[in-house]
Enzyme design. Structure first.
Site, PDB file in Angstrom:
ATOM      1  N   TYR A  83      -3.031   3.631 -12.926  1.00  0.00           N
ATOM      2  CA  TYR A  83      -1.799   2.982 -12.457  1.00  0.00           C
ATOM      3  C   TYR A  83      -1.202   2.103 -13.553  1.00  0.00           C
ATOM      4  O   TYR A  83      -0.001   2.172 -13.842  1.00  0.00           O
ATOM      5  CB  TYR A  83      -2.131   2.152 -11.212  1.00  0.00           C
ATOM      6  CG  TYR A  83      -0.950   1.614 -10.457  1.00  0.00           C
ATOM      7  CD1 TYR A  83      -0.304   2.397  -9.496  1.00  0.00           C
ATOM      8  CD2 TYR A  83      -0.480   0.324 -10.672  1.00  0.00           C
ATOM      9  CE1 TYR A  83       0.780   1.891  -8.783  1.00  0.00           C
ATOM     10  CE2 TYR A  83       0.593  -0.183  -9.965  1.00  0.00           C
ATOM     11  CZ  TYR A  83       1.222   0.604  -9.017  1.00  0.00           C
ATOM     12  OH  TYR A  83       2.287   0.103  -8.306  1.00  0.00           O
ATOM     13  N   SER A  92       6.201  -1.852 -12.053  1.00  0.00           N
ATOM     14  CA  SER A  92       5.340  -2.785 -11.329  1.00  0.00           C
ATOM     15  C   SER A  92       5.056  -3.937 -12.267  1.00  0.00           C
ATOM     16  O   SER A  92       5.221  -3.804 -13.489  1.00  0.00           O
ATOM     17  CB  SER A  92       4.026  -2.080 -10.974  1.00  0.00           C
ATOM     18  OG  SER A  92       3.042  -3.009 -10.582  1.00  0.00           O
TER      19      SER A  92
HETATM   20  P1  NAD Z   1       4.631   3.795  -0.167  1.00  0.00           P
HETATM   21  O1  NAD Z   1       3.294   4.436  -0.081  1.00  0.00           O
HETATM   22  O2  NAD Z   1       5.171   3.023   0.986  1.00  0.00           O
HETATM   23  O3  NAD Z   1       5.734   4.860  -0.585  1.00  0.00           O
HETATM   24  C1  NAD Z   1       5.514   5.832  -1.546  1.00  0.00           C
HETATM   25  C2  NAD Z   1       6.545   6.911  -1.398  1.00  0.00           C
HETATM   26  O4  NAD Z   1       6.282   7.912  -2.370  1.00  0.00           O
HETATM   27  C3  NAD Z   1       6.484   7.604  -0.031  1.00  0.00           C
HETATM   28  O5  NAD Z   1       7.781   7.951   0.367  1.00  0.00           O
HETATM   29  C4  NAD Z   1       5.658   8.853  -0.333  1.00  0.00           C
HETATM   30  O6  NAD Z   1       5.899   9.918   0.580  1.00  0.00           O
HETATM   31  C5  NAD Z   1       6.167   9.164  -1.725  1.00  0.00           C
HETATM   32  N1  NAD Z   1       5.287  10.032  -2.478  1.00  0.00           N
HETATM   33  C6  NAD Z   1       3.966   9.890  -2.742  1.00  0.00           C
HETATM   34  N2  NAD Z   1       3.523  10.932  -3.469  1.00  0.00           N
HETATM   35  C7  NAD Z   1       4.591  11.738  -3.665  1.00  0.00           C
HETATM   36  C8  NAD Z   1       4.775  12.968  -4.331  1.00  0.00           C
HETATM   37  N3  NAD Z   1       3.761  13.617  -4.948  1.00  0.00           N
HETATM   38  N4  NAD Z   1       6.008  13.520  -4.335  1.00  0.00           N
HETATM   39  C9  NAD Z   1       7.043  12.902  -3.694  1.00  0.00           C
HETATM   40  N5  NAD Z   1       6.922  11.744  -3.065  1.00  0.00           N
HETATM   41  C10 NAD Z   1       5.713  11.169  -3.033  1.00  0.00           C
HETATM   42  O7  NAD Z   1       4.537   2.881  -1.472  1.00  0.00           O
HETATM   43  P2  NAD Z   1       5.460   1.709  -2.056  1.00  0.00           P
HETATM   44  O8  NAD Z   1       4.615   0.502  -2.094  1.00  0.00           O
HETATM   45  O9  NAD Z   1       6.783   1.685  -1.396  1.00  0.00           O
HETATM   46  O10 NAD Z   1       5.588   2.220  -3.561  1.00  0.00           O
HETATM   47  C11 NAD Z   1       6.797   2.677  -4.128  1.00  0.00           C
HETATM   48  C12 NAD Z   1       6.767   2.426  -5.620  1.00  0.00           C
HETATM   49  O11 NAD Z   1       6.683   1.018  -5.843  1.00  0.00           O
HETATM   50  C13 NAD Z   1       5.549   3.038  -6.320  1.00  0.00           C
HETATM   51  O12 NAD Z   1       5.952   3.564  -7.557  1.00  0.00           O
HETATM   52  C14 NAD Z   1       4.632   1.844  -6.513  1.00  0.00           C
HETATM   53  O13 NAD Z   1       3.785   2.030  -7.604  1.00  0.00           O
HETATM   54  C15 NAD Z   1       5.642   0.751  -6.754  1.00  0.00           C
HETATM   55  N6  NAD Z   1       5.110  -0.598  -6.515  1.00  0.00           N
HETATM   56  C16 NAD Z   1       4.623  -0.981  -5.314  1.00  0.00           C
HETATM   57  C17 NAD Z   1       4.148  -2.261  -5.160  1.00  0.00           C
HETATM   58  C18 NAD Z   1       3.622  -2.765  -3.856  1.00  0.00           C
HETATM   59  O14 NAD Z   1       3.060  -3.875  -3.825  1.00  0.00           O
HETATM   60  N7  NAD Z   1       3.750  -2.036  -2.761  1.00  0.00           N
HETATM   61  C19 NAD Z   1       4.146  -3.147  -6.227  1.00  0.00           C
HETATM   62  C20 NAD Z   1       4.654  -2.723  -7.458  1.00  0.00           C
HETATM   63  C21 NAD Z   1       5.138  -1.444  -7.584  1.00  0.00           C
END
Ligand code: NAD
Length: 256
Positions: free
Chosen positions: A151, A138
């Site tokens: 985080y 991130s």
């Molecule tokens: P999201 O909530 O849409 O997806 C998260 C995914 O992780 C889902 O498929 C969920 O089922 C899975 N998950 C959660 N806990 C779990 C566990 N214990 N075991 C297995 N799977 C699990 O979120 P996202 O925004 O797509 O995030 C994905 C990644 O991107 C994360 O690592 C997040 O930190 C990172 N990220 C997101 C953003 C943003 O703005 N959305 C920005 C930077 C980084």
């Protein structure tokens, strides 16, 4: 480009993980999905791209289940060539109010799971002298924001793990790099928009503008599709010597 290869993407039933899984499938890679919630919908979306798809529901906070998932993937497709460590969760509170169990869960899911999956994937990648490990960190792997202690600590740790993994394999065909998105409108961020709207008594649209305005100069969300294309680049021959980078796609967030 990736025909005959297998990609395992953790946390790929939603958001960024699903976007990356689909982009790799478009290049011909077979996909192992992982994550909670609806499985059939995401599976059908990837299958429609003409590749083989399997699913394992390992809870990424549990090393024994990660081990089972890696064995399952090898059993289904022979080997994991591309590992995308993407599963992640968020919790927002000041350090003194941060529930210790949330700290432990975020460290386990956002950081330790990548260590476990990587340590289990590397031996087969070494044997093939080809592999790609992509850690979805991130912009919070590079800079901090208040109320996100676990985080930010986990994502900074993930960037560190990325560099070490890259160095240890630098003379091999295995690369490891991190992707550092700014705001992406997924369920993880929608929760933060909803909380902002509720706290300020403002509309969803106003809360979204505020959220972007605080951090992201472009005033635009990055999309899972754009992040998918960055993952495809890391898997391409052009990226053979891209090792240990933390590449932000953040609308200028970290440039400030
Ligand atoms: P999201 O909530 O849409 O997806 C998260 C995914 O992780 C889902 O498929 C969920 O089922 C899975 N998950 C959660 N806990 C779990 C566990 N214990 N075991 C297995 N799977 C699990 O979120 P996202 O925004 O797509 O995030 C994905 C990644 O991107 C994360 O690592 C997040 O930190 C990172 N990220 C997101 C953003 C943003 O703005 N959305 C920005 C930077 C980084």
């Amino acid at each position: 480009m990736l025909k005959g290869k297998t990609a395992l993407v953790t946390g790929s039933t939603s958001g960024i993980g699903l976007g990356i899984a689909k982009a790799l499938a478009q290049q011909g890679a077979n996909i192992v999905l992982n994550g909670f919630g609806d499985v059939e919908g995401p599976k059908a979306q990837v299958q429609a791209l003409g590749v083989k798809v399997a699913y394992h529901g390992a809870d990424m906070s549990k090393p024994a289940e990660i081990e089972e998932m890696m064995k399952f993937a090898a059993g289904e497709f022979g080997r994991v060539d591309i590992l995308v460590n993407n599963a992640g969760i968020q919790h927002v509170a000041r350090v003194e109010d941060f529930p210790p169990e949330k700290w432990d869960a975020i460290l386990a899911i956002n950081l330790s799971s990548a260590f476990h999956a990587s340590r289990l994937a590397i031996p087969a990648m070494k044997a093939a002298n080809w592999g790609r490990i992509i850690n979805v960190a991130s912009v919070h792997g590079l800079v901090a924001s208040a109320e996100k202690s676990a985080y930010v600590a986990a994502k900074h740790g993930l960037v560190g793990l990325t560099k070490v993994t890259a160095l240890e394999n630098a003379t091999t065909g295995i690369t490891c790099n991190a992707i550092c998105p700014g705001w992406v409108l997924t369920p993880l961020v929608q929760k933060q928009v909803d909380a902002k709207a509720a706290a300020g008594g403002i509309s969803n649209e106003q809360a979204t503008k505020q959220l972007l305005g605080e951090k992201e100069p472009s005033m635009q969300f990055t999309t899972p599709e754009e992040l998918g294309q960055l993952a495809v680049f890391f898997c391409s021959p052009a990226a053979n010597n891209v090792r240990g980078v933390a590449w932000n796609m953040d609308g200028g967030w970290a440039a400030q």
